[in-house]
Scaffold this motif. Structure first.
Motif, PDB file in Angstrom:
ATOM      1  N   GLN A 225     -27.803   8.205 -20.556  1.00 57.95           N
ATOM      2  CA  GLN A 225     -27.321   8.956 -19.332  1.00 57.95           C
ATOM      3  C   GLN A 225     -28.047   9.705 -18.882  1.00 57.95           C
ATOM      4  OE1 GLN A 225     -23.316  10.066 -20.321  1.00 57.95           O
ATOM      5  NE2 GLN A 225     -22.400   8.061 -20.808  1.00 57.95           N
TER       6      GLN A 225
ATOM      7  N   PHE B 262     -27.277   2.538  -7.651  1.00 60.24           N
ATOM      8  CA  PHE B 262     -27.506   3.603  -8.190  1.00 60.24           C
ATOM      9  C   PHE B 262     -28.612   4.012  -8.919  1.00 60.24           C
ATOM     10  CE2 PHE B 262     -22.502   2.963  -7.906  1.00 60.24           C
ATOM     11  CZ  PHE B 262     -22.458   3.994  -6.712  1.00 60.24           C
TER      12      PHE B 262
ATOM     13  N   SER C 143     -24.807   9.745  -7.432  1.00 59.85           N
ATOM     14  CA  SER C 143     -24.560   9.600  -8.922  1.00 59.85           C
ATOM     15  C   SER C 143     -24.609  10.640  -9.786  1.00 59.85           C
ATOM     16  CB  SER C 143     -24.964   8.106  -9.138  1.00 59.85           C
ATOM     17  OG  SER C 143     -24.604   7.788 -10.476  1.00 59.85           O
ATOM     18  N   GLU C 144     -25.820  11.155  -9.685  1.00 58.06           N
ATOM     19  CA  GLU C 144     -26.273  12.316 -10.764  1.00 58.06           C
ATOM     20  C   GLU C 144     -25.474  13.315 -10.497  1.00 58.06           C
ATOM     21  OE1 GLU C 144     -28.773  12.472 -12.875  1.00 58.06           O
ATOM     22  OE2 GLU C 144     -29.674  10.337 -12.596  1.00 58.06           O
TER      23      GLU C 144
ATOM     24  N   GLN D 284     -22.226  12.644 -12.115  1.00 57.93           N
ATOM     25  CA  GLN D 284     -22.106  12.869 -13.534  1.00 57.93           C
ATOM     26  C   GLN D 284     -22.106  14.532 -13.819  1.00 57.93           C
ATOM     27  OE1 GLN D 284     -24.999  10.103 -15.361  1.00 57.93           O
ATOM     28  NE2 GLN D 284     -24.214   8.610 -14.166  1.00 57.93           N
TER      29      GLN D 284
ATOM     30  N   GLU E 199     -17.365  10.416 -11.421  1.00 53.51           N
ATOM     31  CA  GLU E 199     -17.902   9.277 -11.403  1.00 53.51           C
ATOM     32  C   GLU E 199     -17.678   8.601 -10.071  1.00 53.51           C
ATOM     33  OE1 GLU E 199     -14.445   6.269 -13.235  1.00 53.51           O
ATOM     34  OE2 GLU E 199     -16.360   6.757 -14.360  1.00 53.51           O
ATOM     35  N   ILE E 200     -18.653   7.881  -9.824  1.00 57.13           N
ATOM     36  CA  ILE E 200     -18.847   6.915  -8.491  1.00 57.13           C
ATOM     37  C   ILE E 200     -18.727   5.637  -8.812  1.00 57.13           C
ATOM     38  CG2 ILE E 200     -19.872   6.625  -6.499  1.00 57.13           C
ATOM     39  CD1 ILE E 200     -21.436   9.177  -6.310  1.00 57.13           C
ATOM     40  N   SER E 201     -17.935   4.862  -8.300  1.00 58.35           N
ATOM     41  CA  SER E 201     -17.625   3.503  -8.077  1.00 58.35           C
ATOM     42  C   SER E 201     -17.942   2.585  -6.733  1.00 58.35           C
ATOM     43  CB  SER E 201     -16.421   2.954  -8.795  1.00 58.35           C
ATOM     44  OG  SER E 201     -15.374   3.441  -8.189  1.00 58.35           O
TER      45      SER E 201
ATOM     46  N   PHE F 115     -15.267   8.389  -5.139  1.00 58.90           N
ATOM     47  CA  PHE F 115     -15.981   9.509  -6.208  1.00 58.90           C
ATOM     48  C   PHE F 115     -14.718  10.137  -6.538  1.00 58.90           C
ATOM     49  CE2 PHE F 115     -16.693  14.225  -5.886  1.00 58.90           C
ATOM     50  CZ  PHE F 115     -17.216  14.311  -7.147  1.00 58.90           C
TER      51      PHE F 115
END
Length: 467
Positions: free
Chosen positions: A212, A413, A436-437, A440, A445-447, A460
């Motif tokens: 990660q 991403f 995305s960074e 985290q 998290e992002i989907s 988000f």
């Protein structure tokens, strides 16, 4: 179905093996114990009859004065007398002994199946079997050979169930003890497997963190030892150290290169602006240089943002942030862009607070909305929604643009990845990677949920602040 862990698999196979061993042990106990018991019964039968042979004697005449101290039993037989010693046992350990003539006439003793053995011929020194009412009996005959005892037989009988009590007791004890041993072994095996596999779990966690990219300083601490697991941990720690050094060198290079590129790019843009002023803004070549220079400038700024967050994360302090107010402000400002005549609509739930850095969260939201503008259709729509769900703040940015193919969604991403570079509209390929960074970095998290040609929805999620 959820995949079983290695610890559970080992314990499961270990348990199955133990259960099979116990079942096999039960079969062996039943089989061997039955055979041993039956042999013991036969041996006891033979021994009892053979011992009683010596307890019978023949006398032509008897003088009672010779037997004053004995409790012997006398029977008249033929032309004399039979002395049956008081040690003669009619029954011992359920073995019954009786004295017969060769014609089958009962003389002395006890036989519990006498009526069923009337027609059974005598067989000297051999064990015979007979079934009475479904129960098996062993019979042992011994012909008496001493002087005066010719024509007499001793017949011993014993039931097969004589040893049933001992056999049942043995089986019952085994039935209790063996499962307890199996249970103790399974529980012990589970904890042993847990302890043995614990370092592997630590190695897996550390590798996941490295993958990660958010904890390159992480190391595996499992104490002293020289076994294979400790050697593996040492090798991984060495590999992690080299990875950390390589990543730091790479990040430092990107940071240094970006800083060095800012000045020449700024000079290029300044010269383009100056040349346009001199030429009245009609030089297409200068406009092309200026457009590419601006793109390079955005790329450099994005790269600098990445390296700053990775090399110096402590510079971004967290605070109790009013996410609702921040979203309202950003949505209002960005709704004025009107790029491609796209309309931005916002539905913001009030009083949602999170622990976050306002600068980074602003960057995240702006990148998602800019991405929706960039890949939206002419005259399209963008919908921004913020709501709370069971302790989670959820921000969604939805558009009705070109959408993303399913096979491409897992890559969007990644840094510098663009689904279609010909339609990137000046994008650097770092906007979603940066979002995305940042997610985290905040423990969120992002989907994405997208259908090609119908639009995309980016979601988000982050934990709400605890009051």
């Amino acid at each position: 179905m959820k995949r079983l862990s290695a610890r559970v698999k080992i314990t499961l196979w270990f348990s199955i093996a133990l259960v099979l061993i116990v079942l096999l042990t039960y079969v062996l106990i039943i089989s061997v114990n039955h055979q041993v018991v039956q042999k013991t019964i036969r041996d006891s039968l033979i021994e009892t009859v053979e011992n009683n042979v010596d307890e019978i004697e023949f006398y032509k005449y008897i003088d009672t004065n010779d037997f004053d101290d004995d409790l012997d039993f006398f029977l008249q037989y033929d032309d004399g007398y039979l002395e049956i010693d008081d040690d003669f046992l009619d029954e011992v350990n359920q073995v019954y002994t009786a004295l017969y003539t060769s014609d089958g006439e009962f003389v002395y003793g006890e036989n519990i199946i006498a009526s069923e053995t009337v027609k059974l011929e005598f067989s000297d020194s051999s064990v015979q079997k007979i079934t009475v009412d479904g129960e098996l009996y062993y019979i042992y005959d011994k012909q008496l050979e001493a002087k005066g005892l010719e024509g007499l037989w001793l017949r011993g009988t014993v039931s097969e169930t004589q040893g049933e009590h001992d056999f049942t007791a043995t089986a019952r004890i085994s039935l209790i003890i063996l499962p307890l041993i199996v249970l103790a072994a399974i529980v012990g095996g589970f904890f042993i497997a847990k302890r043995v596999l614990s370092p592997i779990k630590q190695i897996s966690d550390a590798a996941a963190k490295i993958r990660q990219g958010d904890d390159l300083k992480r190391r595996i601490e499992i104490g002293e030892g020289k076994d294979e697991i400790h050697q593996l941990a040492d090798q991984f720690n060495g590999m992690f150290s080299r990875l950390e050094e390589s990543f730091k060198a790479q990040q430092q290079f990107v940071s240094d290169a970006s800083h060095e590129l800012r000045t020449p790019v700024a000079v290029i843009l300044a010269q383009c602006e100056l040349s346009e002023q001199k030429n009245g803004g009609k030089n297409d070549d200068i406009k092309t240089i200026e457009r590419q220079g601006k793109k390079m400038n955005r790329l450099i700024n994005d790269m600098l943002s990445f390296t700053r967050m990775e090399l110096n994360p402590q510079r971004y302090s967290f605070e109790k942030l009013d996410l609702s107010e921040l979203c309202e402000t950003l949505c209002f400002d960005m709704s004025l862009i009107k790029d491609k005549n796209i309309t931005l609509e916002a539905e913001i739930e009030g009083s949602i607070f999170v622990n976050a850095n306002s600068e980074l969260i602003s960057r995240l939201i702006s990148n998602l909305i800019n991405n929706a503008y960039r890949y939206g259709n002419q005259g399209g729509h963008i919908w921004v929604k913020l709501e709370s769900k069971e302790g989670i703040a959820a921000l969604s940015v939805k558009d009705d643009g070109i959408g993303i193919a399913r096979e491409e969604q897992q890559n969007i991403f990644r840094r510098f990845y663009q689904v279609d570079s010909s339609r990137s509209n000046g994008g650097t390929g770092l906007g979603l990677a940066m979002a995305s960074e940042i997610a985290q970095f905040h423990g969120g998290e992002i989907s994405v949920d997208s259908v090609l040609g119908q639009g995309s929805t980016f979601i988000f999620t982050i934990k709400k602040s605890v009051d």
